[in-house]
Design a protein around this motif. Structure first.
Motif, short mmCIF file in Angstrom:
data_model
loop_
_atom_site.label_atom_id
_atom_site.label_comp_id
_atom_site.label_asym_id
_atom_site.label_seq_id
_atom_site.Cartn_x
_atom_site.Cartn_y
_atom_site.Cartn_z
N ARG A 140 24.80 40.97 -61.04
CA ARG A 140 23.96 40.22 -61.99
C ARG A 140 22.49 40.58 -61.75
NH1 ARG A 140 22.38 38.37 -66.31
NH2 ARG A 140 21.66 36.24 -66.53
N VAL A 141 22.10 40.74 -60.46
CA VAL A 141 20.70 41.04 -60.12
C VAL A 141 20.65 42.14 -59.06
CG1 VAL A 141 18.52 40.10 -59.21
CG2 VAL A 141 20.05 38.60 -60.52
N VAL A 142 19.72 43.08 -59.24
CA VAL A 142 19.38 44.04 -58.19
C VAL A 142 18.01 43.64 -57.67
CG1 VAL A 142 18.82 46.46 -57.69
CG2 VAL A 142 20.80 45.89 -59.12
N ARG A 143 17.95 43.28 -56.37
CA ARG A 143 16.71 42.75 -55.80
C ARG A 143 16.02 43.81 -54.94
NH1 ARG A 143 14.16 41.17 -51.39
NH2 ARG A 143 12.88 39.27 -51.43
N ALA A 169 22.51 45.00 -65.03
CA ALA A 169 21.93 44.08 -64.04
C ALA A 169 20.47 43.80 -64.35
CB ALA A 169 22.06 44.68 -62.64
N LEU A 170 20.01 42.62 -63.96
CA LEU A 170 18.58 42.31 -64.02
C LEU A 170 17.91 42.89 -62.79
CD1 LEU A 170 18.72 38.50 -64.95
CD2 LEU A 170 17.74 40.34 -66.38
N VAL A 171 16.66 43.35 -62.94
CA VAL A 171 15.95 43.93 -61.80
C VAL A 171 14.83 43.00 -61.36
CG1 VAL A 171 14.51 45.87 -61.04
CG2 VAL A 171 16.49 46.28 -62.52
N LEU A 172 14.93 42.54 -60.12
CA LEU A 172 13.90 41.67 -59.54
C LEU A 172 13.11 42.47 -58.52
CD1 LEU A 172 14.29 38.08 -58.16
CD2 LEU A 172 13.39 39.86 -56.67
N VAL A 173 11.78 42.38 -58.58
CA VAL A 173 10.95 43.01 -57.55
C VAL A 173 10.15 41.94 -56.82
CG1 VAL A 173 9.03 44.59 -57.09
CG2 VAL A 173 10.76 45.22 -58.76
N ASP A 174 10.28 41.91 -55.49
CA ASP A 174 9.41 41.07 -54.67
C ASP A 174 8.14 41.89 -54.44
OD1 ASP A 174 8.03 39.89 -52.53
OD2 ASP A 174 9.86 39.03 -51.70
N ASN A 175 7.05 41.47 -55.09
CA ASN A 175 5.80 42.27 -55.07
C ASN A 175 4.79 41.69 -54.07
OD1 ASN A 175 4.49 44.53 -56.12
ND2 ASN A 175 3.42 43.37 -57.72
N THR A 176 5.30 40.95 -53.09
CA THR A 176 4.42 40.26 -52.14
C THR A 176 3.53 41.23 -51.36
OG1 THR A 176 6.01 38.46 -51.87
CG2 THR A 176 4.40 38.75 -50.11
N PHE A 177 4.11 42.32 -50.85
CA PHE A 177 3.33 43.21 -49.98
C PHE A 177 2.31 44.03 -50.77
CE2 PHE A 177 5.58 44.02 -45.66
CZ PHE A 177 5.77 42.66 -45.49
N ALA A 178 2.69 44.51 -51.95
CA ALA A 178 1.78 45.38 -52.71
C ALA A 178 0.76 44.56 -53.50
CB ALA A 178 2.57 46.27 -53.65
N PRO A 185 5.17 46.14 -61.21
CA PRO A 185 6.61 46.37 -61.39
C PRO A 185 7.09 46.31 -62.84
CG PRO A 185 6.22 44.97 -59.50
CD PRO A 185 4.90 45.11 -60.19
N PHE A 186 6.46 45.50 -63.71
CA PHE A 186 6.93 45.46 -65.10
C PHE A 186 6.77 46.83 -65.76
CE2 PHE A 186 6.07 40.65 -65.27
CZ PHE A 186 7.41 40.35 -65.04
N GLU A 187 5.70 47.55 -65.39
CA GLU A 187 5.47 48.88 -65.99
C GLU A 187 6.50 49.89 -65.48
OE1 GLU A 187 1.33 49.83 -65.27
OE2 GLU A 187 0.71 47.91 -66.16
N LEU A 188 7.19 49.53 -64.38
CA LEU A 188 8.19 50.44 -63.80
C LEU A 188 9.61 50.04 -64.19
CD1 LEU A 188 6.54 50.53 -60.26
CD2 LEU A 188 6.47 52.38 -61.94
N GLY A 189 9.74 48.96 -64.97
CA GLY A 189 11.07 48.58 -65.47
C GLY A 189 11.63 47.27 -64.94
N ALA A 190 10.87 46.54 -64.11
CA ALA A 190 11.38 45.27 -63.58
C ALA A 190 11.52 44.24 -64.70
CB ALA A 190 10.45 44.73 -62.50
N ASP A 191 12.45 43.28 -64.50
CA ASP A 191 12.61 42.17 -65.44
C ASP A 191 11.96 40.91 -64.92
OD1 ASP A 191 14.55 43.51 -67.30
OD2 ASP A 191 15.71 43.63 -65.44
N VAL A 192 11.85 40.81 -63.61
CA VAL A 192 11.26 39.61 -63.01
C VAL A 192 10.58 40.00 -61.71
CG1 VAL A 192 13.49 39.02 -61.95
CG2 VAL A 192 11.77 37.26 -62.18
N ILE A 193 9.46 39.33 -61.43
CA ILE A 193 8.70 39.60 -60.21
C ILE A 193 8.60 38.29 -59.43
CG2 ILE A 193 6.43 40.25 -59.29
CD1 ILE A 193 6.06 41.93 -61.88
#
Ligand code: PLP
Length: 381
Positions: A140-143, A169-178, A185-193
Motif C-alpha cells: 500500500r505504501v513505500v516509505r 503503491a503510495l510513495v512516502l518520503v520522510d524529508n526530516t534530514f534534508a 520530494p513532490f518534484e521527484l514523484g512522492a505522494d506524501v511527505i
C-alpha cells in the motif's frame, strides 16, 4: 511567492488584520464564539478541529514543500502514525528502507503488526529486487527516508517512485534530514511527505512536532480526519515556535551543510576513523544521486571508528562543543551513539546499526571551532 526564503518567511504569516501586528498573535483559545448555531465566524469552531496558529504553520509547511495541504502534529511519530492510520487496513503491506529511524520500525513491529499490517525492510539500491518484491507482494505504501537515519544512505526517489507507482503503491518520503530547503520530494514523484519538525524546521531544540504534507486533497481529507478525530495536534505555542524556526530554515541549512562538509573532509583521513558517511563526500555510495536530488548535502553525518564500540562510546564523551545528546537539527552540534541511544529498538532486527558508529548533528557554530573540537576528540582515542 516563488522564492523559497520568501515563502519560508511570509507563507502563513500575514500581518494581523485587526491590529496590524507584523507577527500574528498566538491564538491560545480552545473554542470560538458563534452568532448562530453552526455558523462559524472565520471557519474556526474548536481547537482540536482547527486553530489559527496551527493553520498558519500548516500553510507555511504546504508552501515550503509545494503540497496541496499540510497537517501538523504533536511529534514526528504522531504525524507518521496519523498518515498510516488514514491509509492502512488490516492485511496491508508496507515497504521501508533497511536503514531508517528506529522509532518508525518500532511502530510497525509493535503497533501495526498486531493489527495485521506487515512490513518488509528493503535495500532501495536494488531496484530490480524492489520491482520483483512489489510484483509478488503488493504494498500500500513505500516509505523512503533519504538521507537515512543514521547511516546517511541515499535513495533515488524518482526511480523508486516510478517502480512503486507502477505497482499501485503510495510513495512516502520522510524529508526530516534534508528539509524542503535542500530536497523537494513532490518534484521527484512522492505522494506524501512527513517530517519530524522537532529537527531542522523548529531548528532550536526547543519544540517537539511533526507534519504530514500531501499532494492531493483526497489524501489530505483522510489525514485531516485522523488529526481531528484522534487529536495529536500541535499546541498553539508549539505551532508558533515551529513557524518562527521555519523563517530562517534556508540560511540555517546553508550553514549546516557548509560546516558538515568541512568537518567530513577534515576527519576522513584521520587514523582513528574507519569510514565517514556523508553524502557530500565523493566516496559516499549515494553521492551522485544526492548531488542530483539535493541542492546541498545537509548537516548530518555518521562515522565508524577503527577502535570498535569502545572507541565510539569514548568519542562521544571526549568532545567539548558537540553535546552528547540524541536528536538533531538544532543550531547546536550534537553527538550520539545510535546503537545504545536512538536506535536501541532496532537491535537484533534487519535495521540494526553497527556498534562502532557515532552520529553527528553538525550545528551552525564557527566552522573552525567544530573542526578543532572533533579533531582533538579523535586524537585522544
Ligand atoms: C528521520 C526521523 N523521522 C521521524 C522521527 C520521529 O520524530 P519525533 O521524535 O519528533 O517524534 C525522527 C526522530 O528522531 C527522525 O529522525
Amino acid at each position: 511567492m516563488t522564492g523559497f526564503d520568501t515563502r519560508a518567511i511570509r507563507a502563513g504569516s500575514e500581518p494581523d488584520p485587526l491590529t496590524g501586528a507584523v507577527v500574528p498573535p498566538i491564538h491560545l483559545t480552545t473554542t470560538f464564539r458563534q452568532d448562530f448555531p453552526g455558523e462559524l465566524l472565520a471557519g474556526f469552531e474548536y481547537a482540536r478541529c482547527a486553530n489559527p496558529t496551527r493553520t498558519a504553520l500548516q500553510d507555511a509547511l504546504a508552501a515550503l514543500e509545494g503540497g496541496v495541504a499540510a497537517y501538523s502534529f504533536a511529534s514526528g511519530m504522531a504525524a507518521e502514525d496519523a498518515f498510516f492510520r488514514a491509509v492502512l487496513r488490516p492485511g496491508d503491506h508496507v515497504v521501508m528502507g533497511l536503514d531508517a529511524y528506529g522509532g518508525t520500525y518500532r511502530m510497525f513491529a509493535s503497533v501495526y503488526a498486531p493489527m495485521g499490517i506487515t512490513n518488509t525492510p528493503v535495500d532501495f539500491g536494488d531496484l530490480a529486487g524492489l520491482d520483483a518484491l512489489l510484483g509478488s507482494t503488493p504494498a500500500r505504501v513505500v516509505r523512503i527516508e533519504t538521507p537515512s537515519n543514521p547511516i546517511m544512505s541515499i535513495v533515488d526517489v524518482a526511480a523508486v517512485a516510478q517502480i512503486a507507482h507502477r505497482h499501485g503503491a503510495l510513495v512516502l518520503v520522510d524529508n526530516t534530514f534534508a528539509t524542503p530547503a535542500l530536497q523537494r520530494p513532490f518534484e521527484l514523484g512522492a505522494d506524501v511527505i512527513v517530517h519530524s519538525t522537532t529537527k531542522y524546521l523548529g531548528g532550536h531544540s526547543d519544540v517537539l512536532g511533526g507534519a504530514v504534507i500531501v499532494n492531493s486533497q483526497e489524501l489530505g481529507d483522510q489525514v485531516y480526519n485522523m488529526q481531528n478525530w484522534l487529536g495529536a495536534v500541535s499546541s498553539p505555542f508549539d505551532a508558533y515556535l515551529t513557524l518562527r524556526g521555519i523563517k530562517t530554515l534556508g540560511v540555517r541549512m546553508e550553514r549546516h551543510s557548509r560546516n558538515a562538509m568541512a568537518l567530513a573532509q577534515s576527519i576522513v583521513a584521520h587514523p582513528a576513523v574507519e569510514t565517514v558517511y556523508y553524502p557530500g563526500l565523493e566516496t559516499h555510495a549515494g553521492h551522485d544521486v544526492a548531488a542530483r536530488q539535493m541542492s546541498a548535502f545537509g548537516g548530518m553525518m555518521s562515522v565508524t571508528l577503527r577502535g570498535g564500540q569502545d572507541a565510539a562510546r569514548l568519542l562521544t564523551t571526549r568532545t567539548e562543543l558537540f553535546i552528547l545528546a540524541p536528536s538533531l537539527g538544532g543550531v547546536e552540534s550534537l553527538i550520539e551513539w545510535p546503537a545504545g541511544m536512538t536506535h536501541t529498538s532496532v537491535e537484533g532486527t534487519p535495521l540494526a546499526v553497527p556498534h562502532n558508529l557515532v552520529r553527528i548533528a553538525v550545528g551552525i557554530e564557527t566552522e573552525s571551532d567544530l573542526v578543532d573540537d572533533l579533531t582533538q576528540a579523535l586524537d585522544s582515542l
